[in-house]
Motif scaffolding. Structure first.
Motif, mmCIF file in Angstrom:
data_model
loop_
_atom_site.group_PDB
_atom_site.id
_atom_site.type_symbol
_atom_site.label_atom_id
_atom_site.label_comp_id
_atom_site.label_asym_id
_atom_site.label_seq_id
_atom_site.Cartn_x
_atom_site.Cartn_y
_atom_site.Cartn_z
ATOM 1 N N ILE A 298 -57.438 30.530 41.179
ATOM 2 C CA ILE A 298 -56.713 31.643 41.563
ATOM 3 C C ILE A 298 -57.771 32.691 42.348
ATOM 4 N N PHE A 299 -58.723 33.123 41.628
ATOM 5 C CA PHE A 299 -59.479 33.851 42.579
ATOM 6 C C PHE A 299 -60.446 33.522 43.738
ATOM 7 N N MET B 125 -63.482 35.103 37.201
ATOM 8 C CA MET B 125 -63.513 35.784 38.051
ATOM 9 C C MET B 125 -64.547 36.831 38.795
ATOM 10 N N VAL B 126 -65.944 36.521 37.610
ATOM 11 C CA VAL B 126 -67.767 37.107 38.114
ATOM 12 C C VAL B 126 -67.684 35.999 39.553
ATOM 13 N N TYR C 81 -66.153 43.853 26.674
ATOM 14 C CA TYR C 81 -66.845 43.691 28.389
ATOM 15 C C TYR C 81 -65.313 43.981 29.636
ATOM 16 N N ARG C 82 -65.455 44.252 29.895
ATOM 17 C CA ARG C 82 -64.856 44.344 31.448
ATOM 18 C C ARG C 82 -65.141 44.096 33.095
ATOM 19 N N VAL C 83 -64.068 43.318 33.459
ATOM 20 C CA VAL C 83 -64.061 42.674 34.819
ATOM 21 C C VAL C 83 -63.144 43.279 35.567
ATOM 22 N N GLY D 151 -65.033 30.900 23.292
ATOM 23 C CA GLY D 151 -65.189 30.352 24.944
ATOM 24 C C GLY D 151 -63.976 30.039 25.537
ATOM 25 N N ALA D 152 -62.812 30.321 25.347
ATOM 26 C CA ALA D 152 -62.248 30.292 26.414
ATOM 27 C C ALA D 152 -62.443 31.899 27.063
ATOM 28 N N SER D 153 -62.663 32.868 26.870
ATOM 29 C CA SER D 153 -62.614 34.294 27.385
ATOM 30 C C SER D 153 -63.846 34.600 27.912
ATOM 31 N N LEU D 154 -65.303 34.043 27.735
ATOM 32 C CA LEU D 154 -66.324 33.330 29.081
ATOM 33 C C LEU D 154 -65.751 32.754 30.358
ATOM 34 N N ALA D 155 -65.137 31.598 29.757
ATOM 35 C CA ALA D 155 -64.788 30.879 30.805
ATOM 36 C C ALA D 155 -63.503 31.603 31.939
ATOM 37 N N LEU D 156 -63.045 33.078 31.092
ATOM 38 C CA LEU D 156 -61.936 33.208 32.224
ATOM 39 C C LEU D 156 -62.658 34.349 32.942
ATOM 40 N N GLU D 157 -63.968 34.921 31.623
ATOM 41 C CA GLU D 157 -65.116 36.037 32.886
ATOM 42 C C GLU D 157 -65.762 35.525 33.965
ATOM 43 N N ASP D 158 -66.874 33.591 33.392
ATOM 44 C CA ASP D 158 -67.146 33.451 34.498
ATOM 45 C C ASP D 158 -66.162 33.199 35.888
#
Length: 395
Positions: A20-21, A311-312, A385-387, A302-309
């Protein structure tokens, strides 16, 4: 950048999000999933922490997770003898996170990708990769192939993409623990935004209670060797039930009652992690999520790091002139954070499996002190932590 094609390997958590991103960044993404169909009703559950919810908000799906999940604000700890050891409370206005069924999170993200018009193909198990200049071709086990300008490996801790582009990379490390759990009904327990933790005499046990009375529970156990998920799944359910019943026989209420009330299948999984891989990309191929920095479930990240990845990475691709620059920047921005989380999560797991009487004595003696300290200390580095998609990427 018009008509540049992105091949996404994996349709779990990172895959649909990064697709999506990347579409927002001007690519045409196409998702390929090895499994023959969706897994909306399989697996156990996971935590989506505040940092992950922010990414889901940007994707427009966080309300579905909040509505379906169990709000988490407190972790409460007891010894196997019933002694209250303490609790960790998060003073933030927002909950620490929401516990949700893994299959439901997959479903929400997959449907969000489909609503964006992103094609998803199942039964496409990656067999090989060919890199020719700036182009990459993915070859699948059914004989088909796909060519693109970019390939993102979102295929989990035992990533085939990682094996193909980085054959000498370190392998995932077995933590010495297996995780098992399930869903129960019929045990009358109050719903509250609390994860209850019990350091049992033989094994660790945790549970949460949903508003409708459904109980999500899990346990951890020392297990020798280096078991695979398939090996553990090959052991009959009746045998696992006997093992688990024996582990928790005589434990404090409501642990035995929760296990007896579990009518659905008990899931059993080995816990591996992947702390530090020297290289995150090669040519037009890059790895994200568990494929490059898998964390054990103890920190619920685990899920949150994947979501951060997701977008970044897309921001780096959007804001850099070349993929080489984008991938280098992505790794620079993410490596320190994710490796810190993986190590932190493993350290939590190591506290769970003390069974020697001397170890248990000192753990129960010292844990209240550590919990008080943990409540005073800020976990903002983890949860806040925010993106921001609108910001331009800088290192």
């Amino acid at each position: 950048m018009a008509n540049r094609k992105a091949i996404i390997i994996g349709c779990g958590i990172a895959g649909p999000a990064v697709a999506i991103f990347l579409k927002r960044a001007g690519y045409e993404p196409h998702i390929y999933e090895a499994q023959p169909g969706h897994d909306d009703y399989t697996g156990l559950f996971l935590n989506v922490a505040r940092n992950g919810l922010c990414v889901l908000h940007e994707l427009g799906v966080d309300d579905r997770i909040r509505a379906a999940g169990i709000e988490l604000r407190t972790m409460s700890f007891h010894s196997g003898r019933g002694k209250f050891l303490g609790k960790i409370e998060d003073p933030a206005t927002e909950p620490q996170g929401y516990t949700v069924k893994r299959g439901f999170l997959h479903k929400v993200l997959r449907e969000a990708a489909q609503q964006e018009g992103i094609p998803i193909e199942f039964g496409k198990r990656l067999a090989d990769l060919q890199i020719a200049g700036s182009r990459v071709t993915a070859k699948f086990g059914d004989g088909s192939s796909a060519e693109g300008d970019l390939l993102v490996g979102c295929d989990g801790i035992h990533s085939r993409t990682r094996q193909l582009i980085l054959p000498d990379a370190v392998e995932p490390d077995y933590t010495g623990l297996i995780s098992f759990g399930g869903f129960s009904r019929g045990v009358k327990l109050p719903h509250e935004p609390t994860q209850h933790m019990v350091f049992g005499k033989k094994a660790f046990f945790g549970y949460l209670v949903k508003k409708d009375g459904e109980i999500y529970w899990f346990g951890n156990l020392d297990y020798p060797g280096k078991p695979t998920r398939r090996e553990l799944a090959s052991i009959p359910q009746a045998q696992w039930r006997r093992v688990i019943d024996d582990l928790y026989r005589g434990e404090i209420r409501p642990v035995p009652e929760i296990i007896r009330a579990t009518e659905s299948e008990i899931g059993v999984y080995p816990i591996y992690d992947l702390v530090s891989v020297a290289q995150w990309y090669k040519g037009p191929v890059v790895l994200v999520g568990d494929a490059i920095h898998a964390t054990s479930p103890n920190a619920g990240q685990g899920a949150s790091l994947a979501l951060e990845d997701a977008m970044v990475l897309a921001k780096c691709i959007r804001d850099n002139a070349s993929l080489e620059q984008a991938f280098r920047q992505f790794e620079l921005l993410r490596r320190d954070r994710v490796e810190k989380v993986v190590r932190y999560s493993r350290s939590i797991g190591q506290r769970k499996h003390a069974t020697n009487p001397v170890q248990v004595f000192f753990r129960d003696l010292m844990l209240p002190f550590f919990l008080k300290q943990a409540s005073r200390q800020s976990n903002a580095w983890l949860y806040d932590y925010r993106v921001d998609w609108r910001d331009t990427v800088t290192v």
